[in-house]
Motif scaffolding. Structure first.
Motif, PDB file in Angstrom:
ATOM      1  N   ARG A  22      -8.391 -11.738 -26.738  1.00 23.70           N
ATOM      2  CA  ARG A  22      -8.320 -12.007 -25.304  1.00 23.70           C
ATOM      3  C   ARG A  22      -9.526 -11.401 -24.601  1.00 23.70           C
ATOM      4  N   VAL A  23      -9.902 -12.074 -23.528  1.00 26.17           N
ATOM      5  CA  VAL A  23     -10.934 -11.596 -22.615  1.00 26.17           C
ATOM      6  C   VAL A  23     -10.225 -11.148 -21.343  1.00 26.17           C
ATOM      7  N   VAL A  24     -10.564  -9.967 -20.863  1.00 29.42           N
ATOM      8  CA  VAL A  24      -9.959  -9.441 -19.637  1.00 29.42           C
ATOM      9  C   VAL A  24     -11.058  -9.233 -18.606  1.00 29.42           C
ATOM     10  N   LEU A  25     -10.937  -9.953 -17.498  1.00 28.02           N
ATOM     11  CA  LEU A  25     -11.922  -9.866 -16.415  1.00 28.02           C
ATOM     12  C   LEU A  25     -11.362  -9.001 -15.293  1.00 28.02           C
ATOM     13  N   ALA A  26     -12.216  -8.159 -14.725  1.00 27.26           N
ATOM     14  CA  ALA A  26     -11.884  -7.393 -13.519  1.00 27.26           C
ATOM     15  C   ALA A  26     -12.867  -7.801 -12.442  1.00 27.26           C
ATOM     16  N   GLU A  27     -12.371  -8.447 -11.408  1.00 30.58           N
ATOM     17  CA  GLU A  27     -13.244  -9.022 -10.385  1.00 30.58           C
ATOM     18  C   GLU A  27     -12.841  -8.524  -8.996  1.00 30.58           C
ATOM     19  N   ILE A  62      -5.834 -19.373 -19.097  1.00 33.58           N
ATOM     20  CA  ILE A  62      -5.427 -18.211 -18.322  1.00 33.58           C
ATOM     21  C   ILE A  62      -4.029 -17.760 -18.738  1.00 33.58           C
ATOM     22  N   GLY A  63      -3.909 -16.451 -18.974  1.00 37.91           N
ATOM     23  CA  GLY A  63      -2.617 -15.857 -19.266  1.00 37.91           C
ATOM     24  C   GLY A  63      -2.117 -15.084 -18.061  1.00 37.91           C
ATOM     25  N   ARG A  64      -2.173 -13.776 -18.144  1.00 37.28           N
ATOM     26  CA  ARG A  64      -1.663 -12.928 -17.065  1.00 37.28           C
ATOM     27  C   ARG A  64      -2.707 -12.759 -15.949  1.00 37.28           C
ATOM     28  N   VAL A  65      -2.214 -12.562 -14.720  1.00 37.50           N
ATOM     29  CA  VAL A  65      -3.056 -12.272 -13.558  1.00 37.50           C
ATOM     30  C   VAL A  65      -2.419 -11.110 -12.799  1.00 37.50           C
ATOM     31  N   SER A  73     -16.454 -12.253 -32.631  1.00 39.66           N
ATOM     32  CA  SER A  73     -16.659 -10.912 -33.171  1.00 39.66           C
ATOM     33  C   SER A  73     -15.632  -9.887 -32.709  1.00 39.66           C
ATOM     34  N   PHE A  74     -14.984 -10.108 -31.560  1.00 36.22           N
ATOM     35  CA  PHE A  74     -14.171  -9.066 -30.944  1.00 36.22           C
ATOM     36  C   PHE A  74     -12.763  -9.576 -30.646  1.00 36.22           C
ATOM     37  N   SER A  75     -11.788  -8.694 -30.839  1.00 32.87           N
ATOM     38  CA  SER A  75     -10.411  -9.060 -30.515  1.00 32.87           C
ATOM     39  C   SER A  75     -10.071  -8.758 -29.060  1.00 32.87           C
ATOM     40  N   LEU A  76     -10.853  -7.897 -28.408  1.00 33.79           N
ATOM     41  CA  LEU A  76     -10.667  -7.587 -26.998  1.00 33.79           C
ATOM     42  C   LEU A  76     -12.041  -7.505 -26.342  1.00 33.79           C
ATOM     43  N   VAL A  77     -12.224  -8.278 -25.273  1.00 32.70           N
ATOM     44  CA  VAL A  77     -13.467  -8.250 -24.496  1.00 32.70           C
ATOM     45  C   VAL A  77     -13.102  -7.935 -23.057  1.00 32.70           C
ATOM     46  N   THR A  78     -13.652  -6.850 -22.518  1.00 31.30           N
ATOM     47  CA  THR A  78     -13.426  -6.514 -21.115  1.00 31.30           C
ATOM     48  C   THR A  78     -14.725  -6.698 -20.352  1.00 31.30           C
ATOM     49  N   CYS A  79     -14.615  -7.147 -19.101  1.00 26.86           N
ATOM     50  CA  CYS A  79     -15.795  -7.428 -18.286  1.00 26.86           C
ATOM     51  C   CYS A  79     -15.542  -6.969 -16.865  1.00 26.86           C
ATOM     52  N   THR A 108     -10.910   0.760   0.934  1.00 26.61           N
ATOM     53  CA  THR A 108     -10.004  -0.062   0.131  1.00 26.61           C
ATOM     54  C   THR A 108     -10.722  -1.281  -0.442  1.00 26.61           C
ATOM     55  N   GLN A 109     -10.461  -1.557  -1.709  1.00 20.79           N
ATOM     56  CA  GLN A 109     -10.957  -2.764  -2.370  1.00 20.79           C
ATOM     57  C   GLN A 109      -9.775  -3.599  -2.854  1.00 20.79           C
ATOM     58  N   SER A 110      -9.995  -4.902  -2.957  1.00 20.09           N
ATOM     59  CA  SER A 110      -8.995  -5.814  -3.524  1.00 20.09           C
ATOM     60  C   SER A 110      -9.528  -6.345  -4.850  1.00 20.09           C
ATOM     61  N   TRP A 111      -8.717  -6.245  -5.894  1.00 19.45           N
ATOM     62  CA  TRP A 111      -9.120  -6.597  -7.253  1.00 19.45           C
ATOM     63  C   TRP A 111      -8.229  -7.701  -7.812  1.00 19.45           C
ATOM     64  N   ALA A 112      -8.787  -8.434  -8.756  1.00 19.12           N
ATOM     65  CA  ALA A 112      -7.992  -9.353  -9.580  1.00 19.12           C
ATOM     66  C   ALA A 112      -8.329  -9.084 -11.039  1.00 19.12           C
ATOM     67  N   HIS A 113      -7.328  -8.852 -11.844  1.00 19.65           N
ATOM     68  CA  HIS A 113      -7.467  -8.744 -13.288  1.00 19.65           C
ATOM     69  C   HIS A 113      -6.889 -10.020 -13.896  1.00 19.65           C
ATOM     70  N   VAL A 114      -7.638 -10.647 -14.767  1.00 25.20           N
ATOM     71  CA  VAL A 114      -7.208 -11.898 -15.385  1.00 25.20           C
ATOM     72  C   VAL A 114      -7.409 -11.810 -16.889  1.00 25.20           C
ATOM     73  N   ALA A 115      -6.362 -12.076 -17.645  1.00 25.60           N
ATOM     74  CA  ALA A 115      -6.437 -12.123 -19.107  1.00 25.60           C
ATOM     75  C   ALA A 115      -6.562 -13.581 -19.532  1.00 25.60           C
ATOM     76  N   ILE A 116      -7.581 -13.882 -20.329  1.00 28.91           N
ATOM     77  CA  ILE A 116      -7.824 -15.255 -20.765  1.00 28.91           C
ATOM     78  C   ILE A 116      -8.073 -15.273 -22.275  1.00 28.91           C
ATOM     79  N   ARG A 117      -7.977 -16.443 -22.848  1.00 30.88           N
ATOM     80  CA  ARG A 117      -8.269 -16.626 -24.262  1.00 30.88           C
ATOM     81  C   ARG A 117      -9.008 -17.950 -24.453  1.00 30.88           C
ATOM     82  N   PRO A 118      -9.723 -18.062 -25.563  1.00 31.62           N
ATOM     83  CA  PRO A 118     -10.406 -19.333 -25.809  1.00 31.62           C
ATOM     84  C   PRO A 118      -9.407 -20.481 -25.889  1.00 31.62           C
ATOM     85  N   SER A 119      -9.807 -21.641 -25.378  1.00 23.99           N
ATOM     86  CA  SER A 119      -8.918 -22.818 -25.427  1.00 23.99           C
ATOM     87  C   SER A 119      -8.835 -23.370 -26.843  1.00 23.99           C
TER      88      SER A 119
END
Length: 205
Positions: free
Chosen positions: A102-107, A139-142, A70-76, A194-205
């Protein structure tokens, strides 16, 4: 003068400003923003994409009420663990993502404060990327980075009953007390950590 973390993109904290740019929203995107709370990112996304749908679903993101692709961009954000079983959440985010989207995760990988004021370790970047691969994502960009943020707004958003204890613990560290891992310091009369974050861009296989 305002701290640099709050000067760009309106009042977006630095980690959300960086997530906005990492997500690379486009004017034609139909975006789903899955969050454990807070509208700041969704508001900024609305200025850049065709439409934003928000799903404030802590503990219930394993079954999203949207059709496949349904979506071209999913952020979480901000934590897969807060939204359900992490691998199941990733699979569900991928399910509602278009094949060319793409799905973009912020963890958080470190910096989620415990009741004692100590910074609890999260998943490492390696563990996070392993989880994504096992859930069927490519996984694409990190982007891994640290960000300072003011303590009191974070405590208010967290709605924790241990706010006073956390504040006292970090103030003691500023005065030379036990190291918590949160690296607190006072900026302009405010207590920051201070926090440490990881942003990861992923797409369906």
């Amino acid at each position: 003068m305002a701290h640099p973390a709050l000067t760009a993109q309106g009042a977006l904290p630095v980690h959300l400003r960086r997530l906005l740019e990492f997500s690379a929203p486009a004017s034609g995107d139909l975006c789903l923003d899955v969050a454990g709370g807070g509208e700041e990112l969704a508001g900024a996304l609305r200025e850049r994409v065709r439409r934003v749908v928000t799903a404030d679903a802590p503990g219930d993101a394993c079954v999203l009420p949207y059709a496949e692709r349904s979506f071209s961009l999913v952020t979480c954000r901000p934590s897969l663990r807060s939204l359900g079983e992490p691998a199941a959440v990733v699979r569900e985010l991928l399910r509602v993502c278009a094949p060319d989207g793409r799905v973009v995760l912020a963890e958080l990988v470190r910096g989620d404060l415990t009741a004692t004021g100590h910074a609890a370790p999260g998943s490492s970047v390696t563990e996070l990327t392993g989880l994504i691969a096992s859930a069927g994502g490519t996984i694409g960009r990190v982007d891994a980075f640290t960000a300072e943020r003011p303590l009191d707004p974070w405590l208010a958003a967290s709605d924790t009953p241990d706010a006073d204890r956390i504040r006292r613990t970090l103030l003691r560290e500023v005065d030379g007390g036990r190291v918590t891992g949160a690296r607190p310091r006072v900026i302009g009369g405010e207590l920051w950590f201070t926090q440490s974050w990881a942003h990861v861009a992923i797409r369906p296989s």
